[in-house]
Design a protein around this motif. Structure first.
Motif, PDB file in Angstrom:
ATOM      1  N   ASN A   1      -5.606  31.617   9.773  1.00  0.00           N
ATOM      2  CA  ASN A   1      -5.560  30.168   9.585  1.00  0.00           C
ATOM      3  C   ASN A   1      -6.415  29.695   8.420  1.00  0.00           C
ATOM      4  O   ASN A   1      -7.114  28.688   8.514  1.00  0.00           O
ATOM      5  N   ASP A   2      -6.370  30.437   7.337  1.00  0.00           N
ATOM      6  CA  ASP A   2      -7.033  30.014   6.081  1.00  0.00           C
ATOM      7  C   ASP A   2      -8.521  29.753   6.269  1.00  0.00           C
ATOM      8  O   ASP A   2      -9.090  28.840   5.661  1.00  0.00           O
ATOM      9  N   GLY A   3      -9.164  30.540   7.113  1.00  0.00           N
ATOM     10  CA  GLY A   3     -10.607  30.440   7.286  1.00  0.00           C
ATOM     11  C   GLY A   3     -11.059  29.483   8.359  1.00  0.00           C
ATOM     12  O   GLY A   3     -12.255  29.450   8.695  1.00  0.00           O
ATOM     13  N   GLU A   4     -10.163  28.699   8.935  1.00  0.00           N
ATOM     14  CA  GLU A   4     -10.517  27.735   9.977  1.00  0.00           C
ATOM     15  C   GLU A   4      -9.958  28.195  11.317  1.00  0.00           C
ATOM     16  O   GLU A   4      -8.935  28.886  11.386  1.00  0.00           O
TER      17      GLU A   4
ATOM     18  N   SER B   1      -0.296  30.181   9.738  1.00  0.00           N
ATOM     19  CA  SER B   1      -1.414  29.257   9.883  1.00  0.00           C
ATOM     20  C   SER B   1      -0.965  27.991  10.608  1.00  0.00           C
ATOM     21  O   SER B   1       0.232  27.732  10.792  1.00  0.00           O
TER      22      SER B   1
ATOM     23  N   ARG C   1      -9.262  32.997  12.458  1.00  0.00           N
ATOM     24  CA  ARG C   1      -9.599  32.356  11.181  1.00  0.00           C
ATOM     25  C   ARG C   1      -8.904  33.040  10.011  1.00  0.00           C
ATOM     26  O   ARG C   1      -8.525  32.390   9.028  1.00  0.00           O
ATOM     27  N   GLN C   2      -8.729  34.338  10.106  1.00  0.00           N
ATOM     28  CA  GLN C   2      -8.020  35.050   9.051  1.00  0.00           C
ATOM     29  C   GLN C   2      -6.573  34.576   8.961  1.00  0.00           C
ATOM     30  O   GLN C   2      -6.012  34.438   7.866  1.00  0.00           O
TER      31      GLN C   2
ATOM     32  N   ASN D   1       4.051  24.497   7.756  1.00  0.00           N
ATOM     33  CA  ASN D   1       4.714  25.659   8.334  1.00  0.00           C
ATOM     34  C   ASN D   1       5.655  25.327   9.492  1.00  0.00           C
ATOM     35  O   ASN D   1       6.330  26.224  10.010  1.00  0.00           O
TER      36      ASN D   1
ATOM     37  N   ASP E   1      -1.175  25.030   9.519  1.00  0.00           N
ATOM     38  CA  ASP E   1      -0.779  24.004   8.560  1.00  0.00           C
ATOM     39  C   ASP E   1       0.595  23.448   8.909  1.00  0.00           C
ATOM     40  O   ASP E   1       1.547  24.198   9.126  1.00  0.00           O
TER      41      ASP E   1
END
Length: 292
Positions: free
Chosen positions: A27-30, A199, A24-25, A204, A201
């Motif tokens: 990946n922006d909290g997810e 992440s 999660r760290q 990227n 996203d």
């Protein structure tokens, strides 16, 4: 008479074996959807299908003079990745094998002059993380066999290996699941930029063109248009698919190649991993068979 009871293109990226808080760290909290997707594959498909053997087409295992498949009665030990020992170190594995299937596949190739397969039971044969990283999510009491990516193979060579594997499975009465363990487009960001692009996203992905190519290919797979995937492979290779896309090609060859019409079901989102394209896409066996 054996059969291939299911197949999937699956991702093995290092984040899936990281602790959830570290994922999660990154990946922006997810969390990465790839993790929950593998958990679903086990409960929603493998637990139901109960295969005798899982065959992994392993995109980190490169061979040169022949296709190689593992023929051990059992493989066990601790795995540390030479690529990323910070994230994958001393991971235990304990895998029963299927020597009869491996040597059966090699025997089918030995009867031909257009392909070569080595069934290898050397106890010092290395193992790679496209196999190891799946175990914690997918391993049950079935046997596991890994198959190399032959770096001198052509598209037709990969497809033929798949055909021979399907024949070996059928002849030995196995219920087999095939896992093409690897990504889609596969270019990383340069080292000095890499940590800004870890992440999932899709911004990227290494380039807009690679993302478009991945998304087009995913839609073809979801529609069961394996003929279209094969016809467009030369263009897709401009985006450096992992393992020359041999993992998909061997799986597709076993399922009937261009004649296969099995639609794919997404078991994850399409995600980025350090610039590479990743997804889990599962193919159920159609009621009339893979070519139906």
């Amino acid at each position: 008479m054996g059969e291939i009871v299911g197949a999937g293109l699956v991702s093995h990226v290092p984040p899936i074996v990281m602790p959830p808080e570290e994922r999660r760290q990154l990946n922006d909290g997810e969390d990465f959807s790839l993790c929950a997707g593998l958990e679903r594959l086990r409960t929603e498909r493998l637990d139901e299908l109960r295969p005798d053997v899982i065959v992994v087409f392993d995109t980190h295992w490169f061979s040169t003079f022949e296709h190689v498949c593992t023929a051990h009665e059992r493989r066990s030990g601790l795995f540390t990745s030479d690529e990323l020992p910070r994230g994958m170190r001393q991971m235990p594995y304990d895998i029963p094998g299927d020597p009869e299937l491996a040597f059966g596949l090699a025997a089918l190739a030995e009867a031909r002059e257009d392909t070569w397969v080595l069934a290898c039971d050397d106890p010092y044969l290395p193992i790679h993380y496209p196999t190891v990283n799946l175990l914690g999510y997918l391993q049950g009491d079935e046997a596991w066999v890994s198959v190399s990516i032959c770096q001198t193979a052509t598209t037709d060579d990969f497809l033929l290996l798949g055909e021979l594997l399907a024949a070996a499975v059928a002849g030995l009465g196995r219920r087999a699941v095939l896992l093409a363990s690897g990504g889609l487009s596969h270019r990383f960001w340069p080292l000095q930029e890499l940590r800004a692009h870890e992440s999932a996203d899709l911004r990227n992905i290494s380039s807009p063109e690679a993302r478009a190519a991945d998304e087009r290919l995913i839609e073809q797979m979801r529609a069961g248009d394996h003929a279209g995937v094969l016809a467009g492979l030369d263009d897709f290779r401009r985006h450096a698919p992992e393992g020359f896309f041999g993992h998909y090609l061997m799986m597709a060859g076993a399922l009937g190649g261009a004649a296969c019409r099995a639609p794919g079901e997404m078991f994850s989102a399409y995600e980025s991993a350090a610039g590479t394209g990743q997804a889990h896409i599962w193919f159920d066996r159609p009621p009339g068979g893979w070519k139906a």
